[in-house]
Scaffold this motif. Structure first.
Motif, mmCIF file in Angstrom:
data_model
loop_
_atom_site.group_PDB
_atom_site.id
_atom_site.type_symbol
_atom_site.label_atom_id
_atom_site.label_comp_id
_atom_site.label_asym_id
_atom_site.label_seq_id
_atom_site.Cartn_x
_atom_site.Cartn_y
_atom_site.Cartn_z
ATOM 1 N N ARG A 159 0.720 25.250 -5.620
ATOM 2 C CA ARG A 159 0.089 24.828 -4.510
ATOM 3 C C ARG A 159 0.654 23.087 -4.525
ATOM 4 O O ARG A 159 0.850 22.877 -3.148
ATOM 5 C CB ARG A 159 -1.226 24.454 -5.024
ATOM 6 N N THR A 160 0.802 22.450 -5.307
ATOM 7 C CA THR A 160 1.313 21.002 -5.142
ATOM 8 C C THR A 160 2.797 21.451 -4.735
ATOM 9 O O THR A 160 3.091 20.271 -3.731
ATOM 10 C CB THR A 160 1.540 20.534 -6.590
ATOM 11 N N ARG A 161 3.752 22.044 -5.116
ATOM 12 C CA ARG A 161 5.103 22.110 -4.582
ATOM 13 C C ARG A 161 4.957 22.411 -2.966
ATOM 14 O O ARG A 161 5.440 22.020 -2.345
ATOM 15 C CB ARG A 161 5.819 23.152 -5.160
ATOM 16 N N ASP A 162 4.193 23.466 -2.827
ATOM 17 C CA ASP A 162 4.043 23.869 -1.257
ATOM 18 C C ASP A 162 3.622 22.617 -0.322
ATOM 19 O O ASP A 162 4.071 22.712 0.757
ATOM 20 C CB ASP A 162 3.155 25.289 -1.340
ATOM 21 N N GLY A 163 2.635 22.116 -0.913
ATOM 22 C CA GLY A 163 1.992 20.827 -0.209
ATOM 23 C C GLY A 163 3.101 19.827 -0.023
ATOM 24 O O GLY A 163 3.397 19.046 1.159
ATOM 25 N N VAL A 164 3.795 19.548 -1.146
ATOM 26 C CA VAL A 164 4.999 18.423 -0.900
ATOM 27 C C VAL A 164 6.032 18.827 0.076
ATOM 28 O O VAL A 164 6.555 18.193 1.007
ATOM 29 C CB VAL A 164 5.561 18.182 -2.142
ATOM 30 N N VAL A 165 6.387 20.245 0.068
ATOM 31 C CA VAL A 165 7.223 20.618 0.941
ATOM 32 C C VAL A 165 6.909 20.602 2.239
ATOM 33 O O VAL A 165 7.637 20.373 3.129
ATOM 34 C CB VAL A 165 7.887 22.139 0.208
ATOM 35 N N ALA A 166 6.006 21.319 2.476
ATOM 36 C CA ALA A 166 5.277 21.220 3.811
ATOM 37 C C ALA A 166 5.284 19.669 4.633
ATOM 38 O O ALA A 166 5.352 19.581 5.519
ATOM 39 C CB ALA A 166 3.696 21.729 3.736
ATOM 40 N N LEU A 167 4.881 18.654 3.739
ATOM 41 C CA LEU A 167 4.803 17.520 4.201
ATOM 42 C C LEU A 167 6.227 17.088 4.531
ATOM 43 O O LEU A 167 6.543 16.466 5.452
ATOM 44 C CB LEU A 167 4.535 16.243 2.988
ATOM 45 N N ALA A 188 -4.007 12.704 2.182
ATOM 46 C CA ALA A 188 -5.022 13.941 2.191
ATOM 47 C C ALA A 188 -4.300 14.927 1.083
ATOM 48 O O ALA A 188 -5.180 15.557 0.479
ATOM 49 C CB ALA A 188 -4.851 14.516 3.624
ATOM 50 N N LEU A 189 -3.213 15.113 0.932
ATOM 51 C CA LEU A 189 -2.644 16.018 0.081
ATOM 52 C C LEU A 189 -3.027 15.463 -1.451
ATOM 53 O O LEU A 189 -3.473 16.364 -2.194
ATOM 54 C CB LEU A 189 -1.101 15.999 0.144
ATOM 55 N N LEU A 190 -2.918 14.282 -1.681
ATOM 56 C CA LEU A 190 -3.271 13.773 -2.883
ATOM 57 C C LEU A 190 -4.771 13.863 -3.237
ATOM 58 O O LEU A 190 -5.306 14.219 -4.211
ATOM 59 C CB LEU A 190 -2.937 12.105 -2.995
ATOM 60 N N ALA A 191 -5.521 13.545 -1.932
ATOM 61 C CA ALA A 191 -7.139 13.834 -2.525
ATOM 62 C C ALA A 191 -7.380 15.223 -2.610
ATOM 63 O O ALA A 191 -8.182 15.589 -3.335
ATOM 64 C CB ALA A 191 -7.806 13.317 -1.065
ATOM 65 N N ASP A 192 -6.758 16.077 -1.969
ATOM 66 C CA ASP A 192 -6.640 17.744 -2.249
ATOM 67 C C ASP A 192 -6.533 17.820 -3.760
ATOM 68 O O ASP A 192 -6.867 18.707 -4.291
ATOM 69 C CB ASP A 192 -6.069 18.383 -1.106
ATOM 70 N N VAL A 200 -5.182 16.678 -10.815
ATOM 71 C CA VAL A 200 -4.463 15.561 -11.619
ATOM 72 C C VAL A 200 -5.504 15.065 -12.611
ATOM 73 O O VAL A 200 -5.092 14.874 -13.507
ATOM 74 C CB VAL A 200 -4.195 14.408 -10.588
ATOM 75 N N ARG A 201 -6.765 15.019 -12.367
ATOM 76 C CA ARG A 201 -7.731 14.484 -13.255
ATOM 77 C C ARG A 201 -7.860 15.302 -14.379
ATOM 78 O O ARG A 201 -7.805 15.027 -15.552
ATOM 79 C CB ARG A 201 -8.992 13.982 -12.685
ATOM 80 N N ASP A 202 -7.959 16.724 -14.061
ATOM 81 C CA ASP A 202 -8.153 17.730 -15.310
ATOM 82 C C ASP A 202 -6.842 17.784 -16.204
ATOM 83 O O ASP A 202 -6.894 18.288 -17.054
ATOM 84 C CB ASP A 202 -8.482 18.916 -14.610
ATOM 85 N N GLN A 235 0.833 -1.277 -0.195
ATOM 86 C CA GLN A 235 0.056 -0.027 -0.055
ATOM 87 C C GLN A 235 0.930 1.384 -0.158
ATOM 88 O O GLN A 235 0.426 2.166 -0.634
ATOM 89 C CB GLN A 235 -0.823 0.085 1.236
ATOM 90 N N LEU A 236 2.098 1.344 0.669
ATOM 91 C CA LEU A 236 2.850 2.334 0.902
ATOM 92 C C LEU A 236 3.551 2.589 -0.629
ATOM 93 O O LEU A 236 3.844 3.739 -0.837
ATOM 94 C CB LEU A 236 3.632 2.438 1.898
ATOM 95 N N ILE A 237 3.704 1.623 -1.139
ATOM 96 C CA ILE A 237 4.656 1.573 -2.367
ATOM 97 C C ILE A 237 3.506 2.225 -3.509
ATOM 98 O O ILE A 237 3.884 3.107 -4.471
ATOM 99 C CB ILE A 237 5.089 0.134 -2.977
ATOM 100 N N ASP A 238 2.124 1.716 -3.614
ATOM 101 C CA ASP A 238 1.293 2.273 -4.447
ATOM 102 C C ASP A 238 0.807 3.777 -4.102
ATOM 103 O O ASP A 238 0.995 4.501 -5.183
ATOM 104 C CB ASP A 238 0.031 1.490 -4.030
ATOM 105 N N LEU A 239 1.039 4.024 -2.891
ATOM 106 C CA LEU A 239 1.042 5.350 -2.396
ATOM 107 C C LEU A 239 2.119 6.334 -2.860
ATOM 108 O O LEU A 239 1.940 7.285 -3.387
ATOM 109 C CB LEU A 239 0.897 5.709 -0.869
ATOM 110 N N ALA A 240 3.256 5.861 -2.843
ATOM 111 C CA ALA A 240 4.545 6.664 -3.523
ATOM 112 C C ALA A 240 4.327 6.611 -4.928
ATOM 113 O O ALA A 240 4.684 7.733 -5.414
ATOM 114 C CB ALA A 240 5.764 5.879 -3.195
ATOM 115 N N ARG A 241 4.117 5.704 -5.726
ATOM 116 C CA ARG A 241 3.689 5.582 -7.120
ATOM 117 C C ARG A 241 2.758 6.856 -7.555
ATOM 118 O O ARG A 241 2.738 7.674 -8.396
ATOM 119 C CB ARG A 241 3.268 4.449 -7.395
ATOM 120 N N ALA A 242 1.640 6.758 -6.759
ATOM 121 C CA ALA A 242 0.805 7.745 -7.111
ATOM 122 C C ALA A 242 1.157 9.053 -6.543
ATOM 123 O O ALA A 242 0.626 10.162 -7.592
ATOM 124 C CB ALA A 242 -0.612 7.417 -6.223
ATOM 125 N N ALA A 243 1.814 9.533 -5.870
ATOM 126 C CA ALA A 243 2.476 10.702 -5.311
ATOM 127 C C ALA A 243 3.472 11.058 -6.395
ATOM 128 O O ALA A 243 3.356 12.332 -6.875
ATOM 129 C CB ALA A 243 3.074 10.780 -4.003
#
Length: 139
Positions: free
Chosen positions: A27-35, A98-102, A107-109, A4-12
């Motif tokens: 917004r994406t960069r700031d979210g990743v950096v905050a993480l 949560a970041l990916l859901a946000d 991503v879809r667009d 599950q964590l590997i799949d999460l890393a791939r999705a991210a």
């Protein structure tokens, strides 16, 4: 590491690279950096610099026609970075989800879309098809 964590890393990794060339990039960069800042504060500034450098590489690759290969390489690179972070700090998985859901709408667009068209003309008929803009000048 759990599957599950590997799949999460791939999705991210894929989401980050997909959004590099979009209006949602900051917004994406700031979210990743905050993480990273919460999970590994000493590396957060470096991650910000590396994300910006990766974006520059991706944008430059579009100019010389190598964008598909560069995009694949960047996806693999950021998947690996996220996978290593999750390996060190698995508790950040919930925050990453949560970041990916946000970011999911962006991503879809911005994901590549497939267009299939089929047309048939007979006699003196004409068919005009376009996957995007089309201008026709007939005389």
């Amino acid at each position: 590491m759990e599957a599950q964590l590997i799949d999460l890393a791939r999705a991210a990794g894929a989401a980050v690279v997909t959004l590099m060339a979009t209006d949602a990039w900051e917004r994406t960069r700031d979210g990743v950096v905050a993480l990273w800042r919460r999970a590994s504060p000493a590396r957060a500034d470096g991650v910000r610099i590396e994300l910006d450098a990766a974006r520059d590489d991706l944008l430059a690759s579009g100019e010389d026609g190598a964008d598909d290969l560069t995009e694949q390489e960047l996806c693999a690179e950021w998947t690996g970075r996220v996978r290593r972070l999750l390996g060190e700090r698995p508790e950040v998985a919930a925050e990453l989800r949560a970041l990916l859901a946000d970011l999911d709408t962006e991503v879809r667009d911005n994901a590549p879309h497939s267009v299939q068209m089929r047309a048939e003309a007979s006699g003196s008929g004409r068919v005009y098809q376009a996957g995007r803009d089309q201008k026709i000048n007939e005389r």
